[in-house]
Design an enzyme around this catalytic site. Structure first.
Site, PDB file in Angstrom:
ATOM      1  N   ARG A 106       0.880  -1.180   0.000  1.00 10.17           N
ATOM      2  CA  ARG A 106       0.000   0.000   0.000  1.00 10.17           C
ATOM      3  C   ARG A 106       0.907   1.216   0.000  1.00 10.17           C
ATOM      4  O   ARG A 106       1.673   1.409   0.953  1.00 10.17           O
ATOM      5  CB  ARG A 106      -0.921  -0.006   1.215  1.00 10.17           C
ATOM      6  CG  ARG A 106      -1.621   1.310   1.424  1.00 10.17           C
ATOM      7  CD  ARG A 106      -2.740   1.247   2.412  1.00 10.17           C
ATOM      8  NE  ARG A 106      -3.878   0.533   1.861  1.00 10.17           N
ATOM      9  CZ  ARG A 106      -5.109   0.594   2.369  1.00 10.17           C
ATOM     10  NH1 ARG A 106      -5.357   1.329   3.427  1.00 10.17           N
ATOM     11  NH2 ARG A 106      -6.089  -0.086   1.805  1.00 10.17           N
ATOM     12  N   HIS A 133      -7.078   0.920  -6.697  1.00  6.17           N
ATOM     13  CA  HIS A 133      -7.319   0.006  -5.555  1.00  6.17           C
ATOM     14  C   HIS A 133      -8.006  -1.255  -6.094  1.00  6.17           C
ATOM     15  O   HIS A 133      -9.179  -1.509  -5.827  1.00  6.17           O
ATOM     16  CB  HIS A 133      -8.194   0.718  -4.523  1.00  6.17           C
ATOM     17  CG  HIS A 133      -8.218   0.050  -3.169  1.00  6.17           C
ATOM     18  ND1 HIS A 133      -7.448  -1.045  -2.862  1.00  6.17           N
ATOM     19  CD2 HIS A 133      -8.938   0.335  -2.043  1.00  6.17           C
ATOM     20  CE1 HIS A 133      -7.687  -1.407  -1.610  1.00  6.17           C
ATOM     21  NE2 HIS A 133      -8.586  -0.582  -1.093  1.00  6.17           N
ATOM     22  N   GLN A 136     -10.039  -3.880  -3.878  1.00  2.00           N
ATOM     23  CA  GLN A 136     -11.361  -3.428  -3.454  1.00  2.00           C
ATOM     24  C   GLN A 136     -12.415  -3.773  -4.502  1.00  2.00           C
ATOM     25  O   GLN A 136     -13.527  -4.194  -4.180  1.00  2.00           O
ATOM     26  CB  GLN A 136     -11.330  -1.907  -3.230  1.00  2.00           C
ATOM     27  CG  GLN A 136     -12.639  -1.353  -2.716  1.00  2.00           C
ATOM     28  CD  GLN A 136     -12.988  -1.920  -1.349  1.00  2.00           C
ATOM     29  OE1 GLN A 136     -12.176  -1.904  -0.441  1.00  2.00           O
ATOM     30  NE2 GLN A 136     -14.201  -2.452  -1.202  1.00  2.00           N
ATOM     31  N   ASP A 223     -17.280   7.094  -2.068  1.00  2.00           N
ATOM     32  CA  ASP A 223     -16.088   6.916  -1.230  1.00  2.00           C
ATOM     33  C   ASP A 223     -15.812   8.267  -0.579  1.00  2.00           C
ATOM     34  O   ASP A 223     -16.378   9.294  -0.974  1.00  2.00           O
ATOM     35  CB  ASP A 223     -14.899   6.456  -2.105  1.00  2.00           C
ATOM     36  CG  ASP A 223     -13.651   6.109  -1.287  1.00  2.00           C
ATOM     37  OD1 ASP A 223     -13.758   5.980  -0.050  1.00  2.00           O
ATOM     38  OD2 ASP A 223     -12.570   5.969  -1.898  1.00  2.00           O
ATOM     39  N   CYS A 262     -16.323   1.441   0.019  1.00  3.24           N
ATOM     40  CA  CYS A 262     -15.161   0.611   0.364  1.00  3.24           C
ATOM     41  C   CYS A 262     -14.798   0.699   1.841  1.00  3.24           C
ATOM     42  O   CYS A 262     -14.152  -0.189   2.372  1.00  3.24           O
ATOM     43  CB  CYS A 262     -13.965   0.986  -0.500  1.00  3.24           C
ATOM     44  SG  CYS A 262     -13.345   2.658  -0.208  1.00  3.24           S
ATOM     45  N   ARG A 290     -13.551  -8.823   0.867  1.00  6.39           N
ATOM     46  CA  ARG A 290     -12.119  -8.575   0.653  1.00  6.39           C
ATOM     47  C   ARG A 290     -11.337  -9.856   0.957  1.00  6.39           C
ATOM     48  O   ARG A 290     -10.407 -10.215   0.248  1.00  6.39           O
ATOM     49  CB  ARG A 290     -11.630  -7.446   1.576  1.00  6.39           C
ATOM     50  CG  ARG A 290     -12.199  -6.072   1.292  1.00  6.39           C
ATOM     51  CD  ARG A 290     -11.689  -5.505  -0.020  1.00  6.39           C
ATOM     52  NE  ARG A 290     -10.253  -5.436  -0.066  1.00  6.39           N
ATOM     53  CZ  ARG A 290      -9.508  -4.432   0.420  1.00  6.39           C
ATOM     54  NH1 ARG A 290     -10.104  -3.404   0.959  1.00  6.39           N
ATOM     55  NH2 ARG A 290      -8.183  -4.445   0.313  1.00  6.39           N
TER      56      ARG A 290
END
Ligand code: CP
Ligand code: NVA
Length: 307
Positions: A106, A133, A136, A223, A262, A290
């Site tokens: 990340r 991402h 996700q 988001d 998310c 996930r």
């Protein structure tokens, strides 16, 4: 499921067939886990996890996912590695390749991931960068498949910031064969190159009007307005009140539309509590997924024997 790609950095590395294959493997692993637990298909395999930014879901789901498949994960906060003291990405990549079977990172700058993956002999998974991402979106499409019984021919409305998650969602929609309508303020539109690429295989509409985006939508997604890389409080004013997912906006989507986020969420900013905690919200299934999708991904990239 064998994948042609060594790495998963954006989602665009996958073919539609591979994307569907990963979702099907995720369903198998999810069922197996709930019945008797998973077989140790990643026994003696290790995942090195590098975090330049905080995480709850990504860190925990990758670590527990490896454990459930018989493998092990090592957590490396980037401050604790020699990267923070100036060791090069190339040397870090070569070193980790001698210990681990896969890296999940990340990072802020997406280019760091590209550089890392160019110098590793092992797969690199993007656990979120400023630009994408992908993990996700695998979880999001598993959730959509479970709730809508299909991923093709749906309309997905994205409301708010055209950010990293949005960019990967655009690739996901193209792989799934669903359309997207994306309502953002003009200065917060998603990456133009990503939009153009996806438009070759599906309808991606950009609009300034959230009501146009949600019209006839099967899925409504938002988001945070303040991602870790751009958390200037002045940004938020540019989104509110127009780009908030609230009951009025949800009523303009299809009656059976689902709501995705998310997480982490900022209630009463990008979404009201009444929506995220309401009956159309599937965010907890989305968070759970996930785990299942990343296990399918790890098994595919590390070449587990079978699922
Ligand atoms: N959605 C997501 O990636 O959450 P974390 O930042 O908690 O990992
Ligand atoms: N867009 C958010 C997602 C967090 C999971 C961020 O980049 O911080």
């Amino acid at each position: 499921m064998k994948l042609k790609t060594k790495n998963l950095l954006t989602l665009a590395e996958l073919t539609p067939k591979e994307f569907v294959g990963l979702l099907n493997d995720s369903i198998k692993l999810k069922k197996e886990l709930k019945k008797n637990g998973n077989k140790p298909i990643l026994k003696n395999k290790t995942l090195a996890m590098i975090f330049q930014k905080p995480s709850t879901r990504t860190r925990v789901s990758f670590e527990i996912g490896m454990y459930q498949l018989g493998g092990h994960a090592v957590n490396l906060s980037s401050n604790d590695t020699q990267l923070s003291r100036g060791e090069s990405v190339e040397d870090t990549a070569k070193t980790l390749s001698r210990y681990a079977n896969c890296i999940m990172a990340r990072v802020y700058d997406h280019e760091l991931l590209e550089k890392l993956s160019q110098h590793t002999t092992i797969p690199v998974i993007n656990g979120l960068s400023d630009s994408f991402h992908p993990c996700q979106i695998l979880a999001d499409f598993l959730t959509i498949k479970e709730k809508k019984k299909k991923i093709r021919g749906l309309k997905i409305a994205w409301i708010g910031d055209g950010n990293n998650v949005c960019n990967s969602m655009i690739y996901g929609a193209a792989l799934a064969g669903s359309s997207m309508s994306i309502a953002t303020p003009k200065e917060f539109q998603p990456d133009k190159k990503v939009v153009k690429e996806a438009q070759r295989s599906t309808d991606i509409e950009l609009t300034l009007d959230p009501f146009q985006a949600v019209n006839n939508a099967d899925v409504v997604v938002t988001d945070t307005y303040s991602s870790i890389h751009n958390n200037d409080p002045k940004r938020i004013k540019k989104f509110l009140p127009k780009y908030q997912v609230n009951p009025k906006l949800m009523r303009s989507a299809k009656d059976n539309a689902i709501f995705l986020h998310c997480l982490p969420a900022k209630r009463e900013q990008e979404v009201t509590s009444s929506v995220i905690d309401g009956s159309q919200s599937v965010v907890w299934d989305e968070a759970e997924n996930r785990l299942h999708t990343q296990k399918a991904l790890l098994s595919a990239l590390i070449h587990a024997e079978r699922i």
